[in-house]
Each structure stands twice: as structure tokens, then as C-alpha cells.
Design an enzyme around this catalytic site. Sequence first.
Site, PDB file in Angstrom:
ATOM      1  N   HIS A  37      70.808   2.541  30.133  1.00  0.00           N
ATOM      2  CA  HIS A  37      71.389   1.810  31.262  1.00  0.00           C
ATOM      3  C   HIS A  37      72.219   0.640  30.754  1.00  0.00           C
ATOM      4  O   HIS A  37      71.858   0.005  29.756  1.00  0.00           O
ATOM      5  CB  HIS A  37      70.276   1.290  32.174  1.00  0.00           C
ATOM      6  CG  HIS A  37      69.469   2.395  32.776  1.00  0.00           C
ATOM      7  ND1 HIS A  37      69.723   2.922  34.014  1.00  0.00           N
ATOM      8  CD2 HIS A  37      68.447   3.128  32.279  1.00  0.00           C
ATOM      9  CE1 HIS A  37      68.878   3.911  34.255  1.00  0.00           C
ATOM     10  NE2 HIS A  37      68.097   4.053  33.212  1.00  0.00           N
ATOM     11  N   VAL A  44      71.875   1.082  41.119  1.00  0.00           N
ATOM     12  CA  VAL A  44      71.668   2.497  40.804  1.00  0.00           C
ATOM     13  C   VAL A  44      70.591   2.648  39.734  1.00  0.00           C
ATOM     14  O   VAL A  44      69.696   3.497  39.840  1.00  0.00           O
ATOM     15  CB  VAL A  44      72.990   3.155  40.359  1.00  0.00           C
ATOM     16  CG1 VAL A  44      72.741   4.591  39.893  1.00  0.00           C
ATOM     17  CG2 VAL A  44      73.997   3.154  41.506  1.00  0.00           C
ATOM     18  N   CYS A  45      70.664   1.811  38.710  1.00  0.00           N
ATOM     19  CA  CYS A  45      69.689   1.898  37.612  1.00  0.00           C
ATOM     20  C   CYS A  45      68.271   1.622  38.099  1.00  0.00           C
ATOM     21  O   CYS A  45      67.311   2.233  37.612  1.00  0.00           O
ATOM     22  CB  CYS A  45      70.059   0.923  36.507  1.00  0.00           C
ATOM     23  SG  CYS A  45      71.652   1.276  35.740  1.00  0.00           S
ATOM     24  N   THR A  46      68.126   0.726  39.055  1.00  0.00           N
ATOM     25  CA  THR A  46      66.792   0.429  39.591  1.00  0.00           C
ATOM     26  C   THR A  46      66.195   1.662  40.258  1.00  0.00           C
ATOM     27  O   THR A  46      65.014   1.976  40.065  1.00  0.00           O
ATOM     28  CB  THR A  46      66.866  -0.744  40.579  1.00  0.00           C
ATOM     29  OG1 THR A  46      67.361  -1.903  39.894  1.00  0.00           O
ATOM     30  CG2 THR A  46      65.494  -1.063  41.162  1.00  0.00           C
ATOM     31  N   PHE A  49      65.226   4.184  37.352  1.00  0.00           N
ATOM     32  CA  PHE A  49      63.972   3.829  36.691  1.00  0.00           C
ATOM     33  C   PHE A  49      62.785   4.130  37.602  1.00  0.00           C
ATOM     34  O   PHE A  49      61.738   4.589  37.147  1.00  0.00           O
ATOM     35  CB  PHE A  49      63.978   2.351  36.302  1.00  0.00           C
ATOM     36  CG  PHE A  49      64.428   2.103  34.894  1.00  0.00           C
ATOM     37  CD1 PHE A  49      63.513   2.005  33.865  1.00  0.00           C
ATOM     38  CD2 PHE A  49      65.774   1.967  34.596  1.00  0.00           C
ATOM     39  CE1 PHE A  49      63.916   1.772  32.559  1.00  0.00           C
ATOM     40  CE2 PHE A  49      66.193   1.735  33.305  1.00  0.00           C
ATOM     41  CZ  PHE A  49      65.268   1.637  32.273  1.00  0.00           C
TER      42      PHE A  49
END
Length: 217
Positions: A37, A44-46, A49
Amino acid sequence: MALRINDTVPNLTVETDKGEITLHDWIGDSWAVIFSHPKDFTPVCTTEFGAVAQLSDEWAKRNTKVLGVSVDSVDEHTKWKGDIESVAGTEAGFPIVADTKLELSKAFDMLPAEAYLPDGRTPADTATVRSVFIIAPNKTVQLMMTYPMSVGRNFAEVLRALDGLQRTYEQPLATPANWETGQDVIVALSLDDAAAEEKYGKIDKKLPYLRFAKNPA
């Protein structure tokens, strides 16, 4: 040097929010999924994950370890995990590499050698650090996928691909388009018809070069 499928992954020693790890030792006899990331505390990354955290039982079933990578610090990772777990509704128990010096990102060919983190950077400065690597127990890269920042990754597809890789690993088999676990598999051309039937039973020969076998145990 560029990293390609079937290459051995670099045996880096990296800092994570769960302490220092050396990649080859950490992988051990397992499969591994490394997903990267460009920055912590990004939307988006949250969600990505969180999706990985929700699949913890699925990774375990497949003898697979997961490792997140972000170019921010351990302290930021620790704080970000609170947000991730709040959104996902579950613990994010996997480690996240603090790749602040871009060592892993460059070794895995996600950034050029001259890349650096500018002051006041944004995720766009490390936008290409959005890849998935599936690594076999022999420490070789089996699959690579890279996504833009605007498109969240489909971890159901990562699981499907992992299933296909585990089904065909070190065997003269392949999986067809849209294959799912339990469906017929393709017999490699390294086996003639007689050898294929001796090894896998009756084959379904669609074309001289396209032969299916029941998914063997």
C-alpha cells in the site's frame, strides 16, 4: 533487478508492527501473500486491509501467511490498525512492514531505484506500491498483480488464484478460465494421452492440446 514469476524473493530483514522479521524465515514451509500500500490512513487501503483481516480463517486453511506493506512507520501502522479493525469488525493480526526506506518496495520492483519519499508526500508519490505477490513454500514468486489506487482489490480472486496455484504446484496441471475449487483441471502437454490417463484416470479431450481431468485429490 526486476522480479519475475518463478524468481526467488529477496531475503530481506524488515521492521514490522510486530517486530523484525526475515522474509525467508517468516515464510518457512508456508505459502505467503504479500500485499502493499502507498500510505496509511487512506480509504481504499483501509477497506483492503479489513478484507484481509476478515479472511484470517481462509488463509489458515490454506497454510498461508499474509504480510502487509506500507511505506509509513511502525507507529503509524499501529494507529492505523485501530481504524482497520473498527471498519472490519475483526482483529488485523497480520504484520505490516514499515518500509520507510523503500527497501522492500524497490527490491520487489514496485518502485525505481531512484525513488524517495518527498516532504509532504501524498499517496500519489508511491502509487505503484499497490501489488499482491503470492509466494510458494520454496520462496519463489508464483503470481503478481498490481492495481491502481482507485480500484480496490478483490481478495476473493486472490483466494481463488491461491487455490489454483496450490492445486497445480509442482504438478503437470493447470486451471482453465474462471476455475473454482473442485472443478476439472487441464492436463499439461508434458504428458501424452496414455501417461495422462495413467496418472489422472479418464481424460476429456476437447482438442489435441486441451485435455481435462477430474480434479484429483
